[in-house]
Enzyme design. Structure first.
Site, PDB file in Angstrom:
ATOM      1  CB  VAL A   9      -0.871   0.044   1.282  1.00  0.00           C
ATOM      2  CG1 VAL A   9      -1.702   1.326   1.321  1.00  0.00           C
ATOM      3  CG2 VAL A   9      -1.774  -1.178   1.388  1.00  0.00           C
ATOM      4  CG  HIS A  10       2.874   3.154  -2.975  1.00  0.00           C
ATOM      5  ND1 HIS A  10       2.680   1.994  -3.668  1.00  0.00           N
ATOM      6  CD2 HIS A  10       3.018   4.125  -3.909  1.00  0.00           C
ATOM      7  CE1 HIS A  10       2.707   2.249  -4.966  1.00  0.00           C
ATOM      8  NE2 HIS A  10       2.909   3.533  -5.147  1.00  0.00           N
ATOM      9  NE  ARG A  11      -1.033   3.927  -6.790  1.00  0.00           N
ATOM     10  CZ  ARG A  11      -0.031   4.233  -7.594  1.00  0.00           C
ATOM     11  NH1 ARG A  11       0.391   5.484  -7.681  1.00  0.00           N
ATOM     12  NH2 ARG A  11       0.546   3.340  -8.330  1.00  0.00           N
ATOM     13  NE  ARG A  44       1.991   8.981   0.213  1.00  0.00           N
ATOM     14  CZ  ARG A  44       2.224  10.106  -0.438  1.00  0.00           C
ATOM     15  NH1 ARG A  44       3.264  10.214  -1.221  1.00  0.00           N
ATOM     16  NH2 ARG A  44       1.425  11.112  -0.339  1.00  0.00           N
ATOM     17  CG  ASP A  67      -1.981   1.274  -2.859  1.00  0.00           C
ATOM     18  OD1 ASP A  67      -0.818   0.895  -3.057  1.00  0.00           O
ATOM     19  OD2 ASP A  67      -2.280   2.086  -1.949  1.00  0.00           O
TER      20      ASP A  67
END
Ligand code: UD1
Ligand code: UDP
Length: 356
Positions: free
Chosen positions: A202-204, A235, A275
């Site tokens: 997950v990083h969006r 992030r 994502d």
């Protein structure tokens, strides 16, 4: 031809490996690393594993707001272009490095070549959508991963110098899979049996900057009843730390992985949830079921083929699909034949590029 290639973020390093190899057989390539990603596990590890040539320039821009990061790249990259005077600039995908690379080159009347052109989410709240729209508006040549991307460009009136070459990420995947299997010890290090776990990334911005969405993802992963291996993007590390939510004991948060370890974890996962654009495609290459933790995707062909399911961040939906989602037996060859880098180098050699 003298070509300046721009890279700055993790997926750009991976895609540059097959492209650089092919370009350097026929052309002179100058590699510019903007410094957008800089941690060892977000940058240098990919150069080491994939044998990517050392960058000729590192602009060392580091992190910042969209405006400051993009502006720093513009200023520093312009100096490189004035010195090197290349015949064209290659940018890839949809990062701030892509945007700044295309803009700096265009203002100096240097043709821009866009690899992974024509992808669209049709969501302008997504920073990547802005970056790719601008890069495609400025570019003189377009190398598309999929036929859908070719259609998107045509719908915007762009048909000249548009080529479907397939996905350079597939080139990298096919070239490195045997080596990854030999070199990676990640399954034994983590004590995992093949097909006994799910892999999550997950990083969006849409998921990490919205605590409610991220909390839903963690809540869902805590309820899937299976080991979840979750290499955490820097992030996301900060965002997870601030969440007031209980992490299930089945979730194993780990540092970002090198490419070989990531490939082996993908190949042996029972299911992947992500994502990431790159990981959605790699799930397809590796024939692993993929749940996409977004409300839309650029990689619609993987959804149409039945191998990828958009699940958003609704807890019940994620848990249900994690337990039941089963792709069909067949897979159409959406992403080409793994020779995209060679095709790009060859087409560029036969092409006259102009800025209009
Ligand atoms: C960027 C791209 C995204 C791509 C992703 C790949 C943009 C707008 N976004 O997102 O399209 O999918 O890269 O991973 O260009 N950080 C570190 N160490 C690093 C790099 C980043 O700690 O080496 C942290 C910093 O706190 C930084 C944050 O991660 O502010 C976000 O980094 P940034 O490059 O701005 O965007 P990504 O989320 O990585
Ligand atoms: N990747 C990796 N280690 C990780 C997570 C991802 O090597 O811990 C690789 C992944 O296999 C794919 C690429 O990074 O090749 C995808 O990059 P990312 O998800 O950061 O960006 P996106 O593709 O969404 O732009």
């Amino acid at each position: 031809m003298k070509i300046v290639s721009v890279v700055g973020a993790r997926p750009e390093f991976i895609q540059s490996a097959p492209v650089s190899r092919a370009l350097r057989k026929r052309h002179q390539e100058i590699l510019v690393h903007t410094g957008q990603h800089y941690d060892y596990l977000m940058s240098q590890t990919f150069f080491d594993e994939l044998g990517i040539p050392a960058p000729d320039y590192n602009l060392e821009v580091g992190s910042g707001s969209h405006a400051s990061q993009t502006a720093e790249i513009l200023v520093r990259f312009e100096e490189v272009l004035l010195k090197e005077k290349p015949d064209c600039v290659i940018v890839r995908g949809d990062t701030n490095s892509t945007l700044a690379g295309a803009l700096a080159a265009s203002k100096l009347h240097i043709p821009t070549v866009h690899i992974e052109a024509g992808e669209r989410s049709f969501d302008r709240r997504m920073p990547e959508e802005i970056n790719r729209l601008v890069a495609d508006r400025l570019a003189s040549a377009f190398f598309c991963v999929s036929q859908t991307a070719v259609r998107h460009l045509a719908a915007e009136g762009v048909t000249k110098n548009v080529y479907w070459v397939g996905d350079v990420m597939l080139d990298a995947n096919l070239a490195n899979r045997p080596l990854a299997r030999r070199k990676s010890t990640i399954l034994s290090t983590l004590g995992l049996a093949p097909a006994s776990y799910g892999l999550v990334t997950v990083h969006r911005a849409a998921n990490t900057d919205d605590p409610a969405r991220l909390a839903n993802i963690v809540a869902a992963l805590s309820q899937v009843g299976e080991t979840v291996v979750f290499p955490v993007h820097p992030r996301t590390r900060g965002a997870l730390g601030k969440l007031d939510v209980r992490f299930g004991g089945n979730i194993r948060l780990i540092e970002p992985l090198g490419y070989f370890d990531m490939m082996v974890l993908e190949e042996n996962a029972r299911i992947i949830a992500t994502d990431s654009g790159g990981v959605q495609r790699e799930a397809y290459f590796m024939q692993r079921p993929c749940l996409t933790l977004r409300d839309e995707t650029e990689w619609t062909e993987t959804v149409e083929a039945g191998w990828n399911k958009l699940v958003g961040v609704d807890v019940e939906t994620i848990v249900r699909e994690w337990k039941t989602f089963t792709p069909p037996a067949e897979q159409p060859p959406i992403f080409g034949d793994g020779k995209a880098g060679e095709k790009i180098a060859e087409i560029l050699g036969n092409m006259t590029l102009s800025i209009n």
